[in-house]
Write a protein that holds these residues in place. Structure first.
Motif: not given
Length: 334
Positions: A56-75
């Protein structure tokens, strides 16, 4: 009431070609992340190591960053319906533990990374996600940045008398030519299966063999395709005396300790912003150790980042289709 904080470690990495060679020019990370921001959540899903992962691209302080999320069964950290990260603005009472925060430093092929927790996706998963996403014209690998002073010791040594190295179980075929050690590990895995391989080489006090072993050590340091590595190096001091020094490669990776604020005094989650700010601070503190790193903070002008040259080109792909009358920021699946 003060906000909640936790200890974290920022690690620095370099994006290289799949064969371990540094790129001559720079990838335009801002263009890449801007493109990813327009893709649907389903387009950004990839199955890696037995689990779904979303970038997921995330815009903060004028530029893009990347967040990487992993699916888990419990949460899960990702609301698939809203395409929102839990524990950002939406639900501070449901903390996630499987998100990694990545800042690609403009005008470089380096990045700063901090894990949401020990369960968050590692850098190898980030490389796999980028390769599966196929937004660059060739595959990449991501290697740790080793402290420049340690690299200087490795390359200024006269010889070596011992090296120990451990390769990951998924030791890739493409790096087998990087060193004799990597090739030996690949051959063993080819016969035995996907197992973790540890090798230890010692040489007799022969100048020729020790120089050859030093070349192997330097190849390992250059490609950095290992889980653990240790070498015993021999150097000559100013008086002409032989001196032996032990070097643990991974203990000398360039990292920085940080405090990440999880929630502010009102209980609102500020984890994402705090993690990115911590990476910024680490970049500033490590600029002397990493000449490639430039200050990104508020000094970066986004137009300059977008004009950076690159050795890799973005794959020429159509932008995600936009339905007539829909908001341009809300891409639909083609």
């Amino acid at each position: 009431m003060a906000g909640k904080r936790r200890n974290a470690q920022i690690s620095f990495y370099q994006v290289r070609s799949a064969t371990g060679e540094p790129f001559g020019d720079k990838v335009n990370w801002q263009e890449l992340l801007s493109y990813i921001s327009e893709q649907s959540i389903e387009e950004r899903r990839h199955f890696i190591n037995g689990a779904n992962h979303w970038g997921k691209s995330y815009h903060y302080k004028g530029i893009w960053h990347l967040l990487l999320a992993r699916k888990r069964d419990e949460v899960s950290s990702l609301d698939l319906g809203k395409d929102e990260l839990i524990d950002t603005e939406s639900d501070a009472s449901s903390p996630y533990v499987e998100v990694t925060f990545i800042h690609f430093i403009p005008k470089t092929n380096s990045l700063g990374l901090v894990l949401g927790s020990n369960a968050a996706p590692r850098v190898s998963t980030l490389a796999a996600w980028i390769n599966q996403h196929q937004v660059l014209d060739e595959e990449v690998e991501i290697v740790p940045v080793i402290d420049a002073r340690v690299m200087e010791k490795i390359y200024s040594a006269k010889s070596a008398k011992l090296v120990k190295v451990t390769f990951e179980a998924d030791h890739p075929d493409r790096i087998r030519q990087s060193s004799a050690l990597a090739d030996a590990a690949y051959r063993m895995q080819e016969r035995i299966g996907d197992v973790e391989i540890s090798l230890e080489l010692k040489v007799a006090p022969s100048p020729r063999e020790r120089r050859n072993l030093l070349e192997e050590v330097q190849s390992l340091a250059a490609t950095r395709d290992f889980k653990k590595a240790f070498a015993s190096l021999i150097s000559i001091d100013d008086d002409g005396n032989e001196r032996t020094e032990a070097v643990d490669f991974l203990n000398n990776r360039l990292t920085a300790k940080a405090k990440i604020t999880v929630t502010d005094k009102d209980g609102k989650s500020v984890r994402v912003h705090s993690a990115i700010d911590a990476i910024y601070r680490a970049i500033e503190n490590k600029r002397g150790d990493l000449p490639e790193l430039a200050s990104t903070l508020d000094k970066i002008v986004i137009e300059q980042a977008l004009s950076a040259p690159r050795a890799l080109s973005l794959k020429q792909r159509p932008r995600p289709a936009i339905e007539a009358g829909s908001d341009a920021s809300d891409p639909v699946t083609p």
